[in-house]
Scaffold this motif. Sequence first.
Motif, PDB file in Angstrom:
ATOM      1  N   THR A   1       0.774  -1.156   0.027  1.00 16.45           N
ATOM      2  CA  THR A   1       0.176   0.076   0.033  1.00 16.45           C
ATOM      3  C   THR A   1       0.832   1.140   0.113  1.00 16.45           C
ATOM      4  OG1 THR A   1      -0.012  -0.043   2.259  1.00 16.45           O
ATOM      5  CG2 THR A   1      -1.999  -1.250   1.097  1.00 16.45           C
ATOM      6  N   LYS A   2       2.242   1.161   0.294  1.00 18.82           N
ATOM      7  CA  LYS A   2       3.105   2.405   0.256  1.00 18.82           C
ATOM      8  C   LYS A   2       3.944   2.377  -1.012  1.00 18.82           C
ATOM      9  CE  LYS A   2       1.957   4.160   4.491  1.00 18.82           C
ATOM     10  NZ  LYS A   2       2.523   3.784   5.614  1.00 18.82           N
TER      11      LYS A   2
ATOM     12  N   PRO B   1       3.217   1.834  -4.707  1.00 20.66           N
ATOM     13  CA  PRO B   1       2.620   1.647  -5.867  1.00 20.66           C
ATOM     14  C   PRO B   1       3.377   0.822  -6.968  1.00 20.66           C
ATOM     15  CG  PRO B   1       2.028   3.869  -4.825  1.00 20.66           C
ATOM     16  CD  PRO B   1       2.997   3.381  -4.043  1.00 20.66           C
ATOM     17  N   TYR B   2       4.584   1.058  -6.931  1.00 19.35           N
ATOM     18  CA  TYR B   2       5.504   0.452  -8.323  1.00 19.35           C
ATOM     19  C   TYR B   2       5.520  -0.798  -7.818  1.00 19.35           C
ATOM     20  CZ  TYR B   2       9.912  -0.303  -5.488  1.00 19.35           C
ATOM     21  OH  TYR B   2      10.481  -0.767  -4.441  1.00 19.35           O
ATOM     22  N   ARG B   3       5.551  -1.312  -6.645  1.00 22.09           N
ATOM     23  CA  ARG B   3       5.570  -2.731  -6.424  1.00 22.09           C
ATOM     24  C   ARG B   3       4.261  -3.438  -6.839  1.00 22.09           C
ATOM     25  NH1 ARG B   3       8.596  -5.377  -2.187  1.00 22.09           N
ATOM     26  NH2 ARG B   3       8.083  -7.087  -1.630  1.00 22.09           N
ATOM     27  N   MET B   4       3.141  -2.874  -6.512  1.00 20.74           N
ATOM     28  CA  MET B   4       1.851  -3.291  -6.736  1.00 20.74           C
ATOM     29  C   MET B   4       1.764  -3.566  -8.327  1.00 20.74           C
ATOM     30  SD  MET B   4      -0.657  -4.070  -4.714  1.00 20.74           S
ATOM     31  CE  MET B   4      -1.815  -5.167  -5.751  1.00 20.74           C
ATOM     32  N   ALA B   5       2.029  -2.365  -9.003  1.00 20.51           N
ATOM     33  CA  ALA B   5       2.001  -2.282 -10.511  1.00 20.51           C
ATOM     34  C   ALA B   5       2.883  -3.657 -11.051  1.00 20.51           C
ATOM     35  CB  ALA B   5       2.650  -1.253 -10.922  1.00 20.51           C
TER      36      ALA B   5
ATOM     37  N   ALA C   1      -1.411   5.025 -11.145  1.00 22.12           N
ATOM     38  CA  ALA C   1      -0.426   6.210 -10.548  1.00 22.12           C
ATOM     39  C   ALA C   1       0.992   5.922 -10.757  1.00 22.12           C
ATOM     40  CB  ALA C   1      -0.737   6.592  -9.302  1.00 22.12           C
ATOM     41  N   ALA C   2       1.277   4.630 -10.758  1.00 24.67           N
ATOM     42  CA  ALA C   2       2.813   3.804 -10.684  1.00 24.67           C
ATOM     43  C   ALA C   2       3.117   4.020 -12.284  1.00 24.67           C
ATOM     44  CB  ALA C   2       3.061   2.572 -10.036  1.00 24.67           C
ATOM     45  N   ILE C   3       2.183   3.484 -13.076  1.00 25.67           N
ATOM     46  CA  ILE C   3       2.379   3.141 -14.540  1.00 25.67           C
ATOM     47  C   ILE C   3       2.902   4.580 -15.115  1.00 25.67           C
ATOM     48  CG2 ILE C   3       1.685   2.526 -16.780  1.00 25.67           C
ATOM     49  CD1 ILE C   3       0.369   0.272 -15.277  1.00 25.67           C
ATOM     50  N   THR C   4       1.733   5.517 -14.586  1.00 20.80           N
ATOM     51  CA  THR C   4       1.816   6.957 -15.208  1.00 20.80           C
ATOM     52  C   THR C   4       3.045   7.860 -14.476  1.00 20.80           C
ATOM     53  OG1 THR C   4       0.130   7.459 -13.732  1.00 20.80           O
ATOM     54  CG2 THR C   4      -0.570   7.103 -16.113  1.00 20.80           C
ATOM     55  N   GLU C   5       3.530   7.212 -13.587  1.00 21.09           N
ATOM     56  CA  GLU C   5       4.907   7.865 -13.033  1.00 21.09           C
ATOM     57  C   GLU C   5       4.284   8.970 -12.233  1.00 21.09           C
ATOM     58  OE1 GLU C   5       8.168   8.508 -15.664  1.00 21.09           O
ATOM     59  OE2 GLU C   5       7.857   6.630 -16.650  1.00 21.09           O
ATOM     60  N   ILE C   6       2.920   9.183 -11.780  1.00 23.63           N
ATOM     61  CA  ILE C   6       2.745  10.017 -10.899  1.00 23.63           C
ATOM     62  C   ILE C   6       3.022   9.822  -9.480  1.00 23.63           C
ATOM     63  CG2 ILE C   6       0.501  11.003  -9.880  1.00 23.63           C
ATOM     64  CD1 ILE C   6      -0.865  10.656 -12.783  1.00 23.63           C
ATOM     65  N   SER C   7       2.848   8.839  -9.055  1.00 18.08           N
ATOM     66  CA  SER C   7       3.672   8.426  -7.570  1.00 18.08           C
ATOM     67  C   SER C   7       4.136   6.956  -7.669  1.00 18.08           C
ATOM     68  CB  SER C   7       2.716   8.606  -6.419  1.00 18.08           C
ATOM     69  OG  SER C   7       1.336   8.880  -6.738  1.00 18.08           O
ATOM     70  N   LYS C   8       5.326   6.568  -7.427  1.00 13.24           N
ATOM     71  CA  LYS C   8       5.748   5.323  -7.247  1.00 13.24           C
ATOM     72  C   LYS C   8       5.832   4.922  -5.944  1.00 13.24           C
ATOM     73  CE  LYS C   8       9.125   4.585 -10.266  1.00 13.24           C
ATOM     74  NZ  LYS C   8      10.498   4.780 -10.666  1.00 13.24           N
TER      75      LYS C   8
END
Length: 793
Positions: A576-577, A579-583, A637-644
């Motif tokens: 949850t902290k 997002p890049y890992r979730m993606a 958000a991670a894919i669009t590089e808004i917040s990783k």
Amino acid sequence: MANLLNRIKLIKERRGTAIAENWQIKISGIVQGVGFRPFVYRLASLYRVCGTVKNIDGDVLIDAQGIIKDLISFVNHILERPPQPARIKDVQIEKIQQIPNTNEFVILPSQSNPKTHKQVIFPAPDIAICPDCKNELFEPGNRRYLHPFISCTDCGPRFSVNLEIPFDRRRTTMSVFQLCDLCNEEYVSPLDRRFHSQTNCCYHCGPALSTHSIYHPDLCIEKMTGENITRINEVCQLLQNDGIILLKGISGYHLVCKATSSRATNKIRQMKARPKKPLAVMVKDLGDAYEIADIEPEERRLLTSPGAPIVLLRQKKGTDLSLLLAPGSNKIGVMLAYSPMHQILLNYINEPLVMTSGNLKDYPIEFLNEQSNKIFAKKVDAIIDHNRKIQNPCDDSVVQVVSKQTVFIRRARGFVPEGIELDFISPPMLGCGGDMKSTFCLASDKTAYMGQFTGNLDSWHNFNRYVENIYRMASLLNIRPEFVVHDMHPNYRSTQFALSKYSGKTVAVQHHHAHIVACMLEKHINENVIGIAFDGAGWGIDKKVWGGEFLVCDRERFNRAAHLRYMPMPGGDKCTKLPYRMAAAAACEISDKSVAGKIMEMVQIPEYELSFLEKQIRSGLNTPYTSSIGRLFDIIAAITEISKTVSFEGEAAIELEEIAIEPHETEYYEFVIDDRYGEKIIDWEAVLSEVVKDMETGVTVGEISAKFHNSIVRLIERLSLELSYKYNINKVVLSGGVFQNKLLLEKALKLLSKSGLEVYISNILPINDNGIAAGQIGIANAMIAAKNKKMCA
Ligand code: ZN
Ligand code: ZN
Ligand code: FE
């Protein structure tokens, strides 16, 4: 309330009659501690009515004699324009033969019959300073000029000082302050607006401010009186120089600094280890609020309401406010100075102040003098303290307005413990809520009382406060739970609390069902609905983490009609902290390996972490599966590089909402719905693949975000219509933390209404996990009712 309107109609039909009659009028609701009797007294003389008024148990009882025409106007005035903080829940009017007093109108002392002592008494929440008190506060020569504890029957602390009901001075933390002669004179004069004002006081007899500072000994004042109160201005000067003050308010401590000072704001952020989560701002009046934010009429109503919550507003461009208040967001949380001490401070400093709960990371809001001083003495430039004890600590409430509707994000000061009216009789019951944005709900008879927000229970300190709050409020309301309801999550501290303290009388309910039933309870819906619960996480009956749920349900049972396809969360909550890992984890599940590869590239997951991730997913070690829409927002958000990576849950979704180009984008991505297994599975794979394609072809992230929001809204519409047709249900309930997203909720409400469905959201209970405790009460009562019915059959 329908009953109430009927009665008004009935009496209206008799208008015009000039015969004298005797009426007994019984009014229930929040009618004590809000200036109701003096208000009735004034109206009686206005409408030539004789008789008496008194508090009896929780109600106000009026015996009135007058000609029917006047009696009707008298009652209508009471019902249609009661004192602002009052809430009339019911009224009963009866024609009687005789009344006790036929010469004049008098106020009789309170009566309470211990034998028939009714359970339903509505204690009042804290009430923001009223215009009359505000005028006196700044009137030189007034004996309460700059008195930080000025109040009257219309305003002042209630819940925060309340030990027991009914609300009498001896049952509050004001009991240690003996009324002086002048204050007592007001207290006993029926025509005075401080008649029976339980918090009445002045410089001579009330609590007093004190100031402390280990860095500025010259600013230490043991007791601020009418003579030295203006020295508070010297303390305010510390704020001018980027200083930080700890201020004891109505229901807890606040950390305060100038909202234009990035240096000071940053210091508070460091102190609270809170890098990005928005900080609220307090302004002295509505005029100042308009300077910094755009305000819609409904938002204005909330800002100036007796509860005086923090209202999330759109920040104006070009203000001097620090960019650190709400990084990555155009929204700003604003509240008006709601107590006299806040008024004094804001008037001296005359610009917006950061006003954030006084606590350190993983601690609840501080409210005890000694402890707060110990924690903050070295960290702040000065402390403004006072000696009125806070009995029930509360954070400030937070609301936003979506499509002209109030949406609660946090319910506490100014609203708790106001109850919601139930359409059934509940046994004494406790709903323990969940662990995130925790609170509880105490129900008895026809009312459910929501407790105050207490933060996340993964912290022991918050958990201890949560338990204290439950015991304090149960004692205040005199409710001893016969049943205790908790979330199904076996590891929630709230669950363990219920099971350990109340074994043998507990009921477990599902998280998302509770989300939906909370709204049903508030709106008095008691039939099948389509419940759409979108949030970060809630324990499912298959022991997976749910959060993208379409339920077909009533209050007792639910059927999971559709849900988001599961995705792995390697490392559990850690995801949850991150997002890049979730993606990356979702990408591991994608069948099109080229899309998966591109996602890994876009989120730039290091090689070693990826191989570890893959192994973890394959082995299933600490890898729960989730159907959470919140996590899907994180992935986009991670894919669009808004917040990783994020510092608090929901941060990625907030940034995604902010960046979405509004509101004209109509394109959307299409979810594939797999219908093969009885329940519909909403597959996100095609959506991710389209987002990747858009990224590659240079579509802006603003467009992608808008399209993604549209996709969720279209999904809601499409499935609602399908389920509505299939089950012949017309009512749709939206709930869950994901709907704090204003863009999403606004669009969903619009589209669903357009397609002819009746759509509901909570307006009194929080839409996120802060509201589920009420839903638990609703479900448990429905279960008990069904069981009783079965036994009788
Ligand atoms: Zn007042
Ligand atoms: Zn006094
Ligand atoms: Fe939830």
